[in-house]
Every structure is written in structure tokens, then in C-alpha cells.
Design an enzyme around this catalytic site. Structure first.
Site: not given
Ligand code: GLY
Length: 579
Positions: A102, A389, A407, A409, A431, A460-461, A481-482
Site C-alpha cells: 500500500r 482499481t 490501484t 485510486n 483515501d 483501503s477497502s 470499486g473503492g
């Protein structure tokens, strides 16, 4: 005011660009494979993954090759200037690892860096231009994966991406359309602050020199990117974090008042983490721990749903949709309250994924009524997140399984390419939570766990997930998809486990999404059944429809055929290839 409208326009177009990557196609994409399966958003990348497997590479080699290839052929989200997560499971030891690459905030980042002189959140700064960029992690993450778990030489897995960048690849209709869409952003952004100057290099690379439109069949070259990939191939990640690429990124940052320095790049590390694990109706769920909220919230939701006879309900009837939606509501409240980078504070993951916590949520769910989110969540609201992403799934002949989600973002990230690199840089700083201690009904969140701090990783998701049954990898899945990612993954998993769909049906099946705040149940348009919608409305749900949610390229083992089946999501021009 005018410039706010302009920014809104730009952000809407960015969202549309993201959607162009996810248009529905009617093709049936399921393929069975005995020796290996690769499923990604892009045909070139999936083929490269398969070629690597054929050369004797394992699933990790293939995953890294696919990741580098997508950085060339799918520039909206594929990247080396962003970050992500990779879950790897080994069949011999039955162990799994989570690689965290990340992005992190640079040393100069502060909690208030996106507030203007009046203390108002300046959305543009966190989405566009140099200030939006987090220190990228992808190259370190890929190198770590290869050094620890790969079979093939580093150069061999990067070579196909270099070839695609240097000798070009053929644009399909969708990619040509996405690139043409960038022109609209360029037009809208004219005179807007200095975005055009900041993004000059980006628009130079992603436009035709004569200004004409891209068309299907055009060959698209990325010469600077090819040079950067060659440096990385020859010098390893050092080229990116300490060498020429670091030099070029730091210089561009300085020129455009960005924060990332050579020292920030040199300090970046990828980590191997213990995946977060749960159990759902006899299936082991292995997914991403913090700094992603994905695995924790996914397991929390599955634990709650285990308390209901989901399989006995009609999949898209009001009863099941209500129970699933209420489960999402409660779990996303926990996401907003508790989740962030655990290096910067305690995150109660153990409690959130416990069966006791699930039981306490189950007891609060009212089967006849949608509980208003404001009733359960004090005044914590959540921020709208960009949704671009990409996820890919791989299994090799030995059963090594890899789930990767990575990603930039937003679609095409920050629209910044440091001169001379050809590398699109992310806008992952968006984010973070933007305004400390301040929440409002426009979607700002000010809770502590995800506030900006130097070297912190933004929440993050992303939910790359591997599911195991009786000691054997059963399913590999994930999605873009965020914040909606976790719910897409949930939809796919229950389709397989509870509703007994095959993997293609499970991936294609329409999805719903509730994020606690905004207090809205989102339903994919295709799934609209007026009677069901009326029924949900009568329970108190506010319903919004959306064209498409997520893009879940997945693999599943079929007991009947004894083979793995790959399913590319019908929402994109994905590609599942068997070996
Ligand atoms: N940028 C999307 C995510 O990390 O969840």
C-alpha cells in the site's frame, strides 16, 4: 464557486472513465483449467500470465508479470506508480501470506494538508496533481513477492511488459474510448489552477501528437514507460526508490510543490503480513488485514450472515436483500469507527471478526425495518471515494493461489507523470480522512484511525480473498470499486456458498451495496424488479440504482469436473484463460 463546479465536472468524467472500463458484455467467459488459470481485466495481461506458467513459472511469477503488463495495457488502474495487496496461498504448507504494498503518506504530510486557509476541505488537491500522490508501493511489493516466492528470474517476468510498452499494443474499442475521454478532462481543466501544467506530461503521453481521436486498432506505444521498466528490470526496485526514477519523481514533485522526496522513496518498504482469517459455513476465508479494511469487514459480514438461513431465501427477494443490506450497514459503521493503519494505533480486528460480535449485530437487525444509519452511528459520516482499481486471480498447476488487487485510486490516478518516467502516479492520499474531528452530511469524515500522518498507510477497502475448503483452495476473488469492494466480494461469495451458483453466474449476478453512510441501498440497474424494490422501500430503504458495481475476476474449484474454473466479470472486457 465556478472552479468548484469545474472540479466536480472533472471528477464526474473521471468516474465515467472508470465506468468505461466496466461496460456489460454478454460473453460467457468461464473457462476450465487443470494446469493453471489466469483471470484479469485484460486479454494481453491474462495471456502473459499463462505464458509465464507455461515457461515453468509459478502463480507468483505470473501474478507479478500480469501486474507489470497491466501497468502498460490498462493504465486506468494497472500500475507501477500505485500500490496494492497480494494474498498467496501455498498448498503444501497450507499457509497463506499477505503482501502489503500500500502507498504511504510522505514525511511532509499533515492531517490538515487538504484544508484551505478557511479550514475548508479542498477536494481538488486530494484528487488531482502532485499533492494527491502517496509514496508508491507496487514495485517494492512485486520485488518482495518474487524474491521470496517466485521461481523465474526478475527480468523474465518484466520482459513482456517492456515489449508491450516499447513495441506497442493494439487498442480495443473500450481502451480507445477511455483514452479519448481524457480529452474532455483536459478541456474542462483549462485555466483551472495549474492542473494543465502539472499534468502536461500525462496529457502528452495519452494524446495523439496530431490531436486526433484514438480508434480501435491503433497501436499505442509508451516509450518512457518502457525505459523505466528496463531500469527496473536491470536494477530491481532500487531504480524506482533510489535511482534515476526516484530522482525524476522527486524533481517533478519539487517543481510542482508536491511533497514526495527521494528520502520518502528510499524509506518505502513492502511488508508481509498475517492474513485475516475467518470461517463461514465450513469454508475458511483468508483475506487482507489492515491497512485494508477489506478482510476484516468481509469476515464480520459473513459471520453475521451465518446467523441467517440465507440459502433458504430467494436470492434477489426482499427478505435476503434486506438481511444482506442491514449486515452491510452495521459492518460499515465499524469500518468507519475503527479501521486504519494498525502501525499507528490499535485496531480491534480480533473483536470485529469474532462470532460474538456478529451475534450482537444479528440481534440488532430488525427483519421488518431498515434501521436508519443515523440511529446507530452517532454523527460519523464517510467520504465519497474514487472507484478505479483492478483485481486478478491466478492458480498454477501445483495449486499455488494468488489474489492481487492493486490501484492508482481514481481512474488514471492523480493525472501526474513525472517527466521522463512514463509512470502514472496514484492519487491514493484521497483515501485518508480529510478533515480532523469534523463530520458533515456531505460525506466528510474526521475520525482518528484514518487521519493523515507521515509514513502512515491510508485505509483501503481492497479485499483480495482466497477461500479454502477441506484444506484445498476453493475460490480466489476480489474486485475494484473503492469502498464498495468489500460488498462486491461478499455478493460473489454468498452467490457461490449459499445460493449454489457456478462461478460465472456468481460473478455476473447483480449486486447490492450499503455503506452505512450515505444511508442508501445501491442496486445494480440490471437487477431491478419493481415489486422487490417497492417491498424494500416499504421497509424504509432508500434505493438508488447504478449501472455497475465492481469487476470481480475470480476462480473457483468445481468438484464435478475436478478442475478450476475462471470467470471474467461480464462488466468488463476481462479475460479468463486456462492452461
Ligand atoms: N483506493 C481504493 C482502495 O484502496 O480501497
Amino acid at each position: 464557486m465556478a472552479s468548484n463546479r469545474r472540479i466536480l465536472g472533472i471528477l464526474i468524467i473521471i468516474c465515467l472513465l472508470a465506468q468505461w472500463a466496466c461496460i456489460t458484455s454478454d460473453e460467457e467467459n468461464t473457462v476450465p483449467g487443470k494446469n493453471g488459470v489466469v483471470v484479469s481485466v485484460d486479454q494481453y495481461a491474462s495471456q502473459i500470465g499463462i505464458d509465464i506458467l507455461k515457461k515453468g513459472g509459478n502463480a507468483v511469477d505470473a501474478a507479478v508479470a500480469v501486474g507489470f503488463a497491466l501497468a502498460v495495457t490498462y493504465p486506468a488502474a494497472g500500475n507501477i506508480g500505485g500500490g496494492g495487496f497480494m494474498i498467496i496461498r501455498f498448498p503444501d504448507t497450507r499457509e497463506a501470506v499477505a503482501i502489503d504494498f500500500r502507498e504511504m503518506a510522505p514525511a511532509g504530510a499533515t492531517p490538515n494538508m487538504y484544508l484551505d486557509e478557511k479550514g475548508n476541505y479542498d477536494r481538488a488537491k486530494s484528487y488531482l496533481g502532485h499533492l494527491a500522490v502517496g509514496v508508491p508501493g507496487t514495485v517494492k511489493g512485486f520485488e518482495y513477492a518474487m524474491q521470496k516466492y517466485g521461481n523465474l528470474p526478475w527480468k523474465e517476468v518484466i520482459a513482456p511488459a517492456i515489449d508491450l510498452a516499447e513495441n506497442g499494443f493494439v487498442l480495443n474499442k473500450r481502451r480507445a474510448k477511455a483514452l479519448n475521454g481524457l480529452k474532455q478532462i483536459q478541456k474542462l481543466s483549462k485555466n483551472f489552477e495549474d492542473m494543465i501544467t502539472k499534468s502536461e506530461e500525462f496529457f502528452r503521453i495519452f494524446s495523439k501528437p496530431d490531436g486526433s481521436e484514438f480508434v480501435e486498432g491503433d497501436i499505442f506505444f509508451q516509450i518512457d514507460l518502457a525505459e523505466s521498466l528496463k531500469l527496473i528490470s536491470n536494477q530491481g526496485s532500487a531504480a524506482f526508490y533510489e535511482g534515476k526514477i526516484a530522482e525524476l519523481i522527486a524533481r517533478d514533485m519539487e517543481k510542482h510543490r508536491g511533497l514526495i522526496t527521494k528520502d520518502d522513496l528510499a524509506k518505502y518498504e513492502a511488508f508481509v503480513r498475517e492474513p485475516v482469517k475467518g470461517n463461514y459455513r465450513g469454508y475458511e476465508i483468508i483475506s487482507m488485514p489492515p491497512p485494508s479494511s477489506g478482510g476484516t469487514i468481509l469476515i464480520e459480514m459473513l459471520n453475521v450472515l451465518e446467523g441467517f438461513e440465507l440459502g433458504a431465501m430467494e436470492r434477489y427477494g426482499p427478505e435476503a436483500l434486506h438481511v444482506i443490506s442491514e449486515t452491510m450497514r452495521f459492518a460499515y459503521l465499524d469500518r468507519a469507527k475503527y479501521m486504519g493503519d494498525k502501525q499507528f494505533g490499535d485496531i480491534p480486528v480480533k473483536r470485529l471478526i469474532s462470532k460474538e460480535h456478529a451475534q450482537s449485530i444479528k440481534e440488532k437487525i430488525d427483519l421488518d425495518r431498515a434501521i436508519p444509519s443515523s440511529e446507530i452511528g452517532e454523527d460519523i459520516l464517510t467520504n465519497e471515494k474514487a472507484k478505479e482499481t483492478t483485481h486478478y486471480s491466478i492458480i498454477d498447476k501445483d495449486g499455488i493461489a494468488v489474489a492481487t488487487t492493486y490501484t492508482l485510486n481514481g481512474g488514471f490516478g492523480s493525472f501526474v507523470i513525472a517527466e521522463g518516467t512514463g509512470i502514472i502516479l496514484n492519487n491514493e492520499m484521497a483515501d485518508f480522512n480529510m478533515k480532523p474531528g469534523y463530520t458533515d452530511d456531505k460525506g466528510l469524515i474526521g475520525t482518528e484511525p484514518n487521519l493523515i500522518a507521515p509514513y502512515k498507510r491510508m485505509l483501503s477497502s481492497m479485499t483480495p480473498t482466497i477461500i479454502v475448503k477441506d484444506g484445498k483452495t476453493f475460490m480466489i476473488t476480489g474486485s475494484p470499486g473503492g469502498r464498495t469492494i468489500i460488498n462486491t466480494v461478499l455478493n460473489v461469495i454468498i452467490n457461490v456458498i449459499d445460493f449454489k451458483m457456478n462461478i460465472q453466474e456468481a460473478v455476473n449476478g447483480y449486486r447490492i451495496n450499503h455503506e452505512w453512510m450515505p444511508d442508501v441501498l445501491i442496486v445494480e440497474k440490471e437487477g431491478i424488479n419493481e415489486e422487490v424494490i417497492d417491498s424494500l422501500k416499504s421497509m424504509g430503504h432508500e434505493i438508488k440504482t447504478i449501472r455497475s458495481l465492481g469487476d470481480a475476476h475470480s476462480i473457483c474449484f468445481d468438484l464435478g469436473t475436478g478442475k478450476y474454473h475462471g470467470a471474467a466479470d461480464k462488466r468488463s472486457s476481462g479475460s479468463a484463460i486456462e492452461y
